[in-house]
Design a protein around this motif. Structure first.
Motif, mmCIF file in Angstrom:
data_model
loop_
_atom_site.group_PDB
_atom_site.id
_atom_site.type_symbol
_atom_site.label_atom_id
_atom_site.label_comp_id
_atom_site.label_asym_id
_atom_site.label_seq_id
_atom_site.Cartn_x
_atom_site.Cartn_y
_atom_site.Cartn_z
ATOM 1 N N LEU A 337 -25.516 41.663 -35.243
ATOM 2 C CA LEU A 337 -24.382 41.489 -36.153
ATOM 3 C C LEU A 337 -23.270 42.493 -35.817
ATOM 4 N N PRO A 338 -22.247 42.064 -35.088
ATOM 5 C CA PRO A 338 -21.173 43.008 -34.737
ATOM 6 C C PRO A 338 -20.430 43.544 -35.956
ATOM 7 N N GLN A 339 -20.380 42.767 -37.053
ATOM 8 C CA GLN A 339 -19.690 43.267 -38.240
ATOM 9 C C GLN A 339 -20.427 44.455 -38.854
ATOM 10 N N LEU A 340 -21.738 44.545 -38.643
ATOM 11 C CA LEU A 340 -22.472 45.731 -39.082
ATOM 12 C C LEU A 340 -22.123 46.917 -38.202
ATOM 13 N N ARG A 341 -22.016 46.687 -36.902
ATOM 14 C CA ARG A 341 -21.706 47.787 -35.994
ATOM 15 C C ARG A 341 -20.324 48.373 -36.261
ATOM 16 N N SER A 342 -19.444 47.585 -36.871
ATOM 17 C CA SER A 342 -18.119 48.109 -37.195
ATOM 18 C C SER A 342 -18.184 49.194 -38.264
ATOM 19 N N ILE A 343 -19.315 49.325 -38.936
ATOM 20 C CA ILE A 343 -19.487 50.387 -39.934
ATOM 21 C C ILE A 343 -19.552 51.748 -39.243
ATOM 22 N N GLU A 344 -19.936 51.770 -37.983
ATOM 23 C CA GLU A 344 -20.005 52.955 -37.118
ATOM 24 C C GLU A 344 -21.204 53.844 -37.438
ATOM 25 N N PHE A 345 -21.325 54.291 -38.694
ATOM 26 C CA PHE A 345 -22.375 55.238 -39.054
ATOM 27 C C PHE A 345 -23.260 54.623 -40.136
ATOM 28 N N PRO A 346 -24.501 54.273 -39.817
ATOM 29 C CA PRO A 346 -25.374 53.675 -40.845
ATOM 30 C C PRO A 346 -25.564 54.559 -42.070
ATOM 31 N N TRP A 347 -25.473 55.896 -41.913
ATOM 32 C CA TRP A 347 -25.679 56.742 -43.086
ATOM 33 C C TRP A 347 -24.546 56.613 -44.101
ATOM 34 N N ARG A 348 -23.509 55.833 -43.786
ATOM 35 C CA ARG A 348 -22.491 55.552 -44.801
ATOM 36 C C ARG A 348 -23.079 54.775 -45.983
ATOM 37 N N ALA A 349 -24.238 54.152 -45.776
ATOM 38 C CA ALA A 349 -24.892 53.450 -46.884
ATOM 39 C C ALA A 349 -25.296 54.408 -47.994
ATOM 40 N N THR A 350 -25.270 55.707 -47.738
ATOM 41 C CA THR A 350 -25.580 56.671 -48.795
ATOM 42 C C THR A 350 -24.593 56.549 -49.950
ATOM 43 N N THR A 351 -23.344 56.188 -49.667
ATOM 44 C CA THR A 351 -22.383 55.956 -50.746
ATOM 45 C C THR A 351 -22.874 54.865 -51.678
ATOM 46 N N VAL A 352 -23.418 53.785 -51.107
ATOM 47 C CA VAL A 352 -23.938 52.690 -51.927
ATOM 48 C C VAL A 352 -25.177 53.138 -52.695
ATOM 49 N N LEU A 353 -25.982 54.021 -52.104
ATOM 50 C CA LEU A 353 -27.210 54.481 -52.766
ATOM 51 C C LEU A 353 -26.931 55.199 -54.082
ATOM 52 N N THR A 354 -25.736 55.753 -54.250
ATOM 53 C CA THR A 354 -25.449 56.426 -55.514
ATOM 54 C C THR A 354 -25.449 55.455 -56.684
#
Length: 570
Positions: A337-354
């Protein structure tokens, strides 16, 4: 303890945590924008220069200065073609309201975005639990290390801080659409998606994958389809930004898609990269431990209806999927999924974890157990202490210039002159191909010398807001701006003159006849015209849909049936 006493205790916890959040947020305008140093303020210089460019554009009458002539050390760049503008629009507006300088405005904006996140979480959770529990849970989520320390201080990810503030409002709109049957909340959901896309695109790309899953867990597959339609409508609203950003991508320079950044950031794939990677890794582990503790408390010890409703199901799924996306477990998804790779850093999901953490804390408090209040209070106090302790350490032992609290003019000048004040991702592809990337290899050191000599302006040339006015031109000429397809030129009679990529990546005006009053300027590209057309059509369609659904004779949609949301005393 009586229910009223329980509510009073919960309110005291909530007010204390909210005050602690306000106090820790206020350190941003108090201490100012950090100077980049070891493990600190990584993107602060860029945020300062970007806000100064937006502010200068507003002063010149350009509310959306997509091409910025001053960036890239005066050679121009595609800053707001590919970088969402909403956070910087808000900063430019705040500067005009307050009269502050650029660094002061940016520091105050960080504080305000964090308080907007608190408000959004409270309004979202208030639908499910009593106000005291909602406020306490919202404050706890906002005090976590990632939103309270990593983003506003270690990374100084200004746009991501702003994007995080939109997330709870998006969930609020999502739940309203999921609960209904007539799509009455669709315009609000589309607007929330569009606002997120035009504030921080990586967060939006991440949430676009997670929102339908949240809706599915919350109210079933039909809700997921309605939310998916809301996302498509939001993309239509944001087409004025998204379409040019995508259409001009091959002429831009985006490094995060195929350079392996995402790969090296997946947990369990390998060790975190760099010093900041280790810090982020540690605070994320801390946040995960807090999530595990609250989940255990809420779902094993408390029980009750509060932990079995749609919010509990949706929060658990959001927690599980967000956490999985940061690990090597989801590597196949990142590959295909190239649209996932556009996120660059998977640890950005920590924002969603809040967000699931806020839901867990709210449901735990809704159970009325003293243990829940103690745990929420203890976690909140620990997080509130961590932020000033870390900042004290940075002031005492960090970058030698920061404790001096540089004057605003000096701080902004330092940012503009630093290689970190511009982004190599905003270097046009033609310039990249001609070796200009080397100027961005430094950090706080002086930029590398130009790899090619800069063209001199023809005699008498006037610099315009977004271009040049050349009085006389008798042949092809190079101008000291990088080539990009948005450049256009006309002579004094309005006849077009060809422009093209020139030597060493510069803009070349292909003058083939004597020309008077040659005007070279940034024009609106076909991608922009198409994007604005789609945005206008989408806005008109959603407005019509909203007005139609509000007709007096239209029957209201039934509330969500079994397990629907409701306020729970806490």
């Amino acid at each position: 303890m009586t229910p009223s006493a329980d509510q009073g205790t919960t309110w005291r916890v909530a007010l204390l945590l909210a005050l602690l959040l306000v106090a820790t947020s206020a350190m941003s305008p108090l201490l100012g924008v950090p100077v980049h140093g070891r493990n600190f303020g990584h993107d602060s210089d860029y945020a300062l220069t970007a806000l100064s460019f937006m502010d200068a554009g507003w002063s010149a009458g350009r509310l959306w200065p997509r091409w910025v002539m001053e960036t890239n050390f005066g050679l121009g760049g595609i800053t707001f073609y590919t970088y969402p503008p909403v956070g910087y629009w808000a900063g430019a507006l705040l500067r005009r309201v307050t009269g502050l300088d650029i660094p002061g405005t940016l520091a105050l904006a960080v504080m305000l975005w964090r308080l907007v996140f608190l408000l959004g979480c409270f309004l979202w959770l208030r639908r499910h639990v009593a106000p005291g529990a909602a406020l306490a849970a919202a404050a706890l989520a906002a005090l976590l290390p990632y939103p309270a320390v990593v983003n506003p201080w270690i990374r100084f990810a200004y746009a991501e801080v702003a994007g995080a503030a939109i997330l709870p409002f998006l969930l609020l709109a999502l739940e309203r659409v999921a609960e209904g049957r007539d799509g009455r909340g669709m315009p609000a959901l589309a607007l929330a998606f569009a606002a997120l896309a035009m504030t921080h695109l990586p967060t939006c790309a991440l949430v676009a994958h997670l929102a339908p899953l949240y809706a599915w867990a919350y109210a079933g597959p039909r809700a997921a389809m309605r939310v998916l339609c809301g996302g498509i409508a939001g993309a239509g609203l944001a087409a004025c930004f998204v379409l040019p950003a995508m259409g001009l991508l091959r002429d831009a320079n985006f490094e995060g898609l195929e350079d392996g950044t995402w790969e090296g950031s997946l947990f369990l794939y390998g060790l975190p990269r760099g010093d900041s990677g280790w810090i982020q890794f540690l605070v994320i582990i801390w946040s995960a431990a807090a999530l595990a503790g609250l989940a255990t408390l809420a779902f094993r010890r408390l029980g009750g209806v509060a932990t079995r409703g749609p919010l509990a199901r949706a929060a658990l799924l959001l927690l599980a999927v967000s956490a999985a996306l940061m690990t090597v477990v989801t590597l196949p998804l990142w590959v295909v999924l190239p649209q996932l790779r556009s996120i660059e850093f998977p640890w950005r999901a920590t924002t969603v974890l809040t967000l699931p953490l806020a839901a867990m804390a709210a449901l735990a408090l809704a159970g009325g157990r003293q243990a829940a209040r103690r745990l929420v209070l203890g976690l909140g106090l620990a997080c509130a202490v961590f932020a000033p302790a870390y900042l004290w350490a940075r002031v005492a032992f960090g970058h030698p210039d920061w404790p001096r609290f540089l004057p605003p003019e000096e701080r902004l000048a330092r940012a503009v002159d630093s290689p970190r004040g511009v982004s190599s991702e905003h270097l046009p592809a033609w310039a990249l191909a001609n070796g200009w990337r080397m100027k961005w290899n430094g950090t706080e050191t002086a930029p590398a010398p130009d790899p090619h000599p800069r063209p001199a302006l023809p005699p008498g040339t006037q610099r315009l807001t977004a271009g040049y006015l050349v009085p006389e031109a008798n042949g092809p000429l190079l101008l000291p701006q990088f080539w990009f397809p948005a450049w256009a030129a006309e002579d004094g009679k309005g006849e077009p003159v060809a422009v093209r990529p020139g030597k060493d990546g510069f803009l070349e005006v292909a003058v083939d006849r004597p020309v008077h009053d040659l005007r070279v300027h940034i024009a609106v590209t076909p991608w922009e015209w198409a994007g604005w057309a789609i945005t206008g059509i989408s806005a008109a369609g959603l407005l019509g849909f909203g007005l139609w659904r509000r007709r007096p004779g239209l029957a209201a949609a039934p509330a969500l049936a079994a397990g629907g949301p409701g306020r729970v005393a806490g």
